[in-house]
Write a protein that holds these residues in place. Structure first.
Motif, short mmCIF file in Angstrom:
data_model
loop_
_atom_site.label_atom_id
_atom_site.label_comp_id
_atom_site.label_asym_id
_atom_site.label_seq_id
_atom_site.Cartn_x
_atom_site.Cartn_y
_atom_site.Cartn_z
N TYR A 129 0.86 -1.18 0.00
CA TYR A 129 0.00 0.00 0.00
C TYR A 129 0.90 1.23 0.00
O TYR A 129 1.31 1.73 1.05
CB TYR A 129 -0.93 0.02 1.22
CG TYR A 129 -1.86 1.22 1.25
CD1 TYR A 129 -2.93 1.31 0.36
CD2 TYR A 129 -1.67 2.26 2.16
CE1 TYR A 129 -3.78 2.40 0.37
CE2 TYR A 129 -2.52 3.36 2.18
CZ TYR A 129 -3.56 3.42 1.29
OH TYR A 129 -4.42 4.51 1.31
N GLY A 130 1.25 1.70 -1.21
CA GLY A 130 2.14 2.85 -1.26
C GLY A 130 2.23 3.45 -2.65
O GLY A 130 2.03 2.77 -3.66
N ASP A 131 2.55 4.73 -2.70
CA ASP A 131 2.72 5.45 -3.97
C ASP A 131 4.16 5.27 -4.46
O ASP A 131 4.98 6.18 -4.38
CB ASP A 131 2.42 6.94 -3.79
CG ASP A 131 0.93 7.21 -3.66
OD1 ASP A 131 0.16 6.62 -4.43
OD2 ASP A 131 0.55 8.01 -2.78
N THR A 132 4.47 4.09 -4.95
CA THR A 132 5.83 3.82 -5.42
C THR A 132 5.97 4.25 -6.88
O THR A 132 4.99 4.52 -7.57
CB THR A 132 6.15 2.33 -5.32
OG1 THR A 132 5.34 1.62 -6.26
CG2 THR A 132 5.87 1.81 -3.91
N TRP A 165 -2.67 -6.05 -3.27
CA TRP A 165 -2.91 -4.68 -2.81
C TRP A 165 -3.76 -4.76 -1.55
O TRP A 165 -4.85 -5.32 -1.56
CB TRP A 165 -3.60 -3.86 -3.89
CG TRP A 165 -3.69 -2.40 -3.54
CD1 TRP A 165 -4.78 -1.71 -3.09
CD2 TRP A 165 -2.63 -1.44 -3.64
NE1 TRP A 165 -4.47 -0.39 -2.89
CE2 TRP A 165 -3.15 -0.20 -3.22
CE3 TRP A 165 -1.29 -1.51 -4.03
CZ2 TRP A 165 -2.37 0.96 -3.17
CZ3 TRP A 165 -0.52 -0.36 -3.99
CH2 TRP A 165 -1.06 0.85 -3.58
N ASN A 166 -3.25 -4.20 -0.46
CA ASN A 166 -3.90 -4.35 0.85
C ASN A 166 -4.17 -2.98 1.44
O ASN A 166 -3.38 -2.45 2.22
CB ASN A 166 -2.99 -5.18 1.77
CG ASN A 166 -3.70 -5.65 3.02
OD1 ASN A 166 -4.83 -5.28 3.28
ND2 ASN A 166 -3.01 -6.48 3.80
N HIS A 170 -9.90 0.11 3.38
CA HIS A 170 -11.01 -0.53 2.65
C HIS A 170 -10.90 -2.04 2.77
O HIS A 170 -10.86 -2.76 1.77
CB HIS A 170 -11.02 -0.08 1.19
CG HIS A 170 -11.19 1.40 1.02
ND1 HIS A 170 -12.42 2.01 1.10
CD2 HIS A 170 -10.27 2.38 0.82
CE1 HIS A 170 -12.26 3.32 0.94
NE2 HIS A 170 -10.98 3.57 0.77
N GLN A 171 -10.86 -2.52 4.00
CA GLN A 171 -10.65 -3.93 4.24
C GLN A 171 -11.82 -4.80 3.79
O GLN A 171 -11.61 -5.95 3.38
CB GLN A 171 -10.34 -4.17 5.72
CG GLN A 171 -8.93 -3.76 6.10
CD GLN A 171 -7.87 -4.64 5.43
OE1 GLN A 171 -7.67 -5.78 5.84
NE2 GLN A 171 -7.17 -4.11 4.42
N TYR A 228 0.05 -2.23 8.14
CA TYR A 228 -0.68 -1.07 8.65
C TYR A 228 -1.99 -1.50 9.32
O TYR A 228 -2.65 -2.46 8.92
CB TYR A 228 -1.07 -0.14 7.49
CG TYR A 228 0.05 0.61 6.83
CD1 TYR A 228 0.99 1.33 7.56
CD2 TYR A 228 0.14 0.64 5.43
CE1 TYR A 228 1.99 2.05 6.94
CE2 TYR A 228 1.14 1.36 4.79
CZ TYR A 228 2.06 2.06 5.54
OH TYR A 228 3.03 2.78 4.92
N ASN A 229 -2.39 -0.67 10.30
CA ASN A 229 -3.79 -0.70 10.75
C ASN A 229 -4.53 0.42 10.04
O ASN A 229 -3.99 1.07 9.14
CB ASN A 229 -3.88 -0.61 12.28
CG ASN A 229 -3.33 0.72 12.82
OD1 ASN A 229 -3.10 1.69 12.07
ND2 ASN A 229 -3.11 0.77 14.11
N ALA A 230 -5.75 0.68 10.43
CA ALA A 230 -6.57 1.69 9.74
C ALA A 230 -6.00 3.10 9.86
O ALA A 230 -6.37 3.99 9.09
CB ALA A 230 -8.00 1.65 10.27
N ASN A 231 -5.11 3.31 10.83
CA ASN A 231 -4.47 4.62 11.00
C ASN A 231 -3.13 4.71 10.29
O ASN A 231 -2.40 5.68 10.47
CB ASN A 231 -4.27 4.91 12.50
CG ASN A 231 -5.58 4.99 13.25
OD1 ASN A 231 -6.55 5.56 12.76
ND2 ASN A 231 -5.62 4.40 14.43
N GLU A 232 -2.81 3.69 9.50
CA GLU A 232 -1.52 3.57 8.82
C GLU A 232 -0.35 3.55 9.80
O GLU A 232 0.75 4.03 9.51
CB GLU A 232 -1.34 4.66 7.76
CG GLU A 232 -2.30 4.51 6.59
CD GLU A 232 -1.99 5.41 5.43
OE1 GLU A 232 -0.80 5.65 5.14
OE2 GLU A 232 -2.95 5.90 4.79
#
Length: 288
Positions: A129-132, A165-166, A170-171, A228-232
């Motif tokens: 989960y990242g803007d790579t 993609w995790n 949006h689990q 990550y949790n929901a708070n990243e």
């Protein structure tokens, strides 16, 4: 050639026999947008340290073909991997880089294998989960906070990256649409969940290597099965439900002292397999 096999040749057949009996076959699975040439230096180091080692580099799904859905990759590669394992009754070692680590997790779940050591080298084992730069290049119209709208769809899942993609925000959609990682983790219904778990538990050692300067795996701790949790906020593997509930055998392996987690700073993503210090400290000790 579906696989590229490199075997050091010695002067006499006796030496070949002795070395092949001593050292286990090694299989290398490359990362995304790459191929078996990734491991040229790695193979040289292995064969210098353990002359005669049979190293098989998977020569499939390279470059753009690496975007093929991961289950398709697993099932296509599986027969060739099985042949290598069958020729190595003393056991097999997997070294899997980046996305290749997820391909190998799939293989270890579906195969009745003889892999002793699974070395996951900077792999997004618990997702990405990242803007790579990879995301920006292939999906320029999306950022990480928006691409779930595409990835979490039937069409989106046709891309390998979407399969793991995790999105921590949006689990429910992840659990609904992820047709690889959520299934592999036994987070969703899987009629073969116990089979996957028992196969994974055949491992003697799970070696997970990553570091804070990777710049591609996000969070980089996904290479250690943290996420990550929901708070990243990154939550340690041992505090995550997949570990606590032992959904796919992680806790059992840990109780067996079979999990080895290593952190190496200062290594960027494409340098893991070409950094001698990483090989010497974290890979070489698990090649026997």
């Amino acid at each position: 050639m579906k696989v590229l096999i490199i075997l050091t040749v010695f002067i006499t057949g006796l030496i070949i026999t002795v070395n092949c009996a001593t050292y286990k076959n090694v299989i290398f699975m490359h990362g995304i947008f790459a191929g078996p040439s990734e491991d040229i230096e790695l193979i040289a180091w292995i064969q210098k340290a353990h002359p005669g080692t049979n190293v098989t580099a998977i020569n499939m799904f390279d470059n753009y073909k690496s975007l093929t859905p991961i289950w398709d990759q697993v099932h296509k590669i599986m027969p060739d991997v099985q042949k290598v394992m069958n020729s190595s009754p003393q056991g097999t070692i997997l070294i899997c880089f980046s996305q290749g680590g997820l391909v190998c997790r799939g293989l270890l779940s579906v195969l009745n294998h003889n892999v002793e050591n699974f070395i996951a080298l900077s792999s997004p084992l618990m997702g990405q989960y990242g803007d790579t730069r990879y995301l920006k290049y292939f999906f320029p119209n999306y950022v990480k906070s928006e691409i779930y709208k595409y990835f979490y769809s039937t069409g989106g899942q046709k891309w390998s990256v979407a399969n793991y993609w995790n999105d921590p925000h949006h689990q429910q959609l992840y659990l609904k649409y992820s047709n690889f990682l959520a299934i592999l983790n036994n987070q969703t219904f899987n009629p073969k969940s116990q089979e996957y778990k028992q196969n994974f538990l055949k491992l003697k050692n799970l070696v997970m290597i990553g570091g804070p300067d990777d710049e591609v795996i996000t969070p980089w701790q996904s290479s250690h099965m943290d996420f990550y949790n929901a708070n990243e906020t990154v939550v340690n593997m041992r505090q995550q439900p997949w570990y606590i509930n032992d959904w796919f055998g992680l806790k059992t392996l840990d109780n067996r002292k079979a999990i080895h987690i290593f952190t190496e700073p200062g290594v960027q993503h494409i340098h893991w397999y070409r950094t001698k210090a990483v090989f010497d400290k974290y890979i070489l000790p698990f090649l026997t």
